[in-house]
Design an enzyme around this catalytic site. Structure first.
Site, PDB file in Angstrom:
ATOM      1  N   GLN A   1       3.186  -9.784-130.245  1.00 47.67           N
ATOM      2  CA  GLN A   1       3.663 -11.020-130.848  1.00 47.67           C
ATOM      3  C   GLN A   1       2.525 -12.021-131.047  1.00 47.67           C
ATOM      4  O   GLN A   1       1.424 -11.847-130.532  1.00 47.67           O
ATOM      5  CB  GLN A   1       4.751 -11.645-129.961  1.00 47.67           C
TER       6      GLN A   1
ATOM      7  N   ASP B   1       6.739 -17.031-118.913  1.00 43.51           N
ATOM      8  CA  ASP B   1       6.194 -18.365-118.638  1.00 43.51           C
ATOM      9  C   ASP B   1       6.311 -18.740-117.165  1.00 43.51           C
ATOM     10  O   ASP B   1       5.653 -19.672-116.699  1.00 43.51           O
ATOM     11  CB  ASP B   1       6.848 -19.429-119.522  1.00 43.51           C
TER      12      ASP B   1
ATOM     13  N   GLU C   1       8.068  -8.051-117.472  1.00 44.03           N
ATOM     14  CA  GLU C   1       7.584  -8.755-118.666  1.00 44.03           C
ATOM     15  C   GLU C   1       6.773  -7.777-119.509  1.00 44.03           C
ATOM     16  O   GLU C   1       5.885  -7.091-118.990  1.00 44.03           O
ATOM     17  CB  GLU C   1       6.740  -9.962-118.254  1.00 44.03           C
TER      18      GLU C   1
ATOM     19  N   ASP D   1      15.782 -13.416-119.474  1.00 44.36           N
ATOM     20  CA  ASP D   1      15.169 -14.574-120.139  1.00 44.36           C
ATOM     21  C   ASP D   1      14.359 -14.041-121.312  1.00 44.36           C
ATOM     22  O   ASP D   1      13.132 -14.000-121.283  1.00 44.36           O
ATOM     23  CB  ASP D   1      14.287 -15.337-119.145  1.00 44.36           C
ATOM     24  N   SER D   2      15.061 -13.626-122.342  1.00 42.49           N
ATOM     25  CA  SER D   2      14.419 -12.975-123.490  1.00 42.49           C
ATOM     26  C   SER D   2      14.188 -13.961-124.620  1.00 42.49           C
ATOM     27  O   SER D   2      14.697 -15.081-124.614  1.00 42.49           O
ATOM     28  CB  SER D   2      15.295 -11.827-123.995  1.00 42.49           C
ATOM     29  N   THR D   3      13.428 -13.505-125.611  1.00 41.33           N
ATOM     30  CA  THR D   3      13.325 -14.242-126.859  1.00 41.33           C
ATOM     31  C   THR D   3      14.614 -14.033-127.648  1.00 41.33           C
ATOM     32  O   THR D   3      15.536 -13.343-127.207  1.00 41.33           O
ATOM     33  CB  THR D   3      12.125 -13.751-127.675  1.00 41.33           C
ATOM     34  N   ASP D   4      14.705 -14.609-128.837  1.00 45.71           N
ATOM     35  CA  ASP D   4      15.881 -14.403-129.681  1.00 45.71           C
ATOM     36  C   ASP D   4      15.948 -12.945-130.133  1.00 45.71           C
ATOM     37  O   ASP D   4      14.949 -12.226-130.087  1.00 45.71           O
ATOM     38  CB  ASP D   4      15.825 -15.351-130.880  1.00 45.71           C
TER      39      ASP D   4
ATOM     40  N   PRO E   1      10.546  -7.843-130.412  1.00 38.30           N
ATOM     41  CA  PRO E   1      10.649  -7.176-129.108  1.00 38.30           C
ATOM     42  C   PRO E   1      11.916  -7.528-128.331  1.00 38.30           C
ATOM     43  O   PRO E   1      12.362  -6.763-127.491  1.00 38.30           O
ATOM     44  CB  PRO E   1       9.398  -7.661-128.365  1.00 38.30           C
TER      45      PRO E   1
END
Length: 288
Positions: A32, A87, A107, A157-160, A164
């Site tokens: 990313q 993060d 992660e 706690d993922s991205t949208d 990925p």
């Protein structure tokens, strides 16, 4: 360096812009595009692939609600699994719970952890050095399919759901999490801003409905996740956990001695009350 405007690309035809007062980090990894910049209102802002992930000023709302709600409802979580969360904010909040004996974080991108530890150190606040923490660099989907470990709480706690992060909203991922949960365990996941991403909620509900005895959503207003309330998916084999009474939550919270900036037992209790337009979307599945 002169300031410039940066516009988020999450939605078509609508968005929010930030003044980039200073670019602190920008790099494209194998997974990313990562960027951290200073903004006069929100401090340091982290963006992945053109989408804001977290900011210094309001991160505590998201991280506290995604962590303390399941852990306080469970009441005795010893082993916690975090999927994503590079993060470090979720890890920080989990490690504040004295009952937690072990936490595994999976992660996919080491660069996210490294970048956050350097440029957003208050997010993890030393949690990556906690002896209870086991950091796994790998694919969260694969982990829940293959591990022989079991957990009391799983936090995704993922991205949208694009790039990925897309597979972390799939039925197979939720089934893998179910396989990894101890009896009475809880899964929570970030599920987008429901007014703008209603399909995400209905799709998640349909998938959870086939797997878990109890599922629902709860919400919190996070300023940088624009468009309304951020929703979090909830799933468990114990319907009573979602209905933990306020007096019990207050007693557990006081005993934990955790100092929060957003979470309270009262907010926890109220967060499961959803707007009617969301209930209408979920009604066909709830009645099935």
């Amino acid at each position: 360096m002169s300031a410039r405007d940066w516009t988020e690309t999450l939605y078509s035809g609508y968005g929010q812009s930030f003044t980039v007062d200073e670019v602190l980090f920008e790099h494209k990894t194998d997974h990313q595009h990562l960027m951290i910049f200073n903004n006069r209102q929100f401090g340091r802002v982290m963006a992945l692939d053109g989408i804001v992930q977290t900011t210094e000023r309001d991160e505590f709302i998201y991280h506290e609600m995604l962590t303390h709600v399941p852990l306080m409802a469970h009441g005795n979580a010893r082993r916690v699994l975090i999927i994503g969360g590079g993060d470090g904010g979720i890890l920080r909040e989990v490690c504040r719970h004295p009952s937690v004996e072990h936490v595994t974080q999976v992660e996919i991108d080491q660069a996210v952890i490294d970048m956050a530890r350097e440029y957003l150190p208050a997010h993890s606040d030393g949690a990556y050095d906690d002896p209870r923490a086991n950091i796994v660099i790998g694919d969260g989907f694969d982990f829940v399919q293959k591990t022989d470990q079991r957990f009391d709480v799983i936090i995704s706690d993922s991205t949208d759901p694009q790039g990925p992060g897309e597979i972390l909203f799939s039925k197979d991922f939720y089934a893998g999490c179910q396989r990894c949960l101890n009896p009475g365990g809880i899964l929570v996941t970030q599920n987008g801003v429901v007014f703008m991403q209603t399909d995400e909620v209905t799709n998640t509900a349909a998938r959870l409905n086939r797997l878990y005895k109890d599922w629902h959503f709860y919400g919190a207003a996070v300023p940088t996740y624009v468009g309304g309330i951020m929703t979090f998916a909830w799933a468990s084999d114990d319907p009573g956990l979602r209905r933990t009474d306020l007096a019990t939550l207050q007693k557990r919270w006081q005993a934990s001695a955790i100092r929060s900036r957003y979470y309270t037992p009262e907010l926890h209790h109220a967060a499961f009350a959803l707007p009617q337009y969301v209930l209408d979307q979920l009604a066909p599945l709830k009645q099935a």
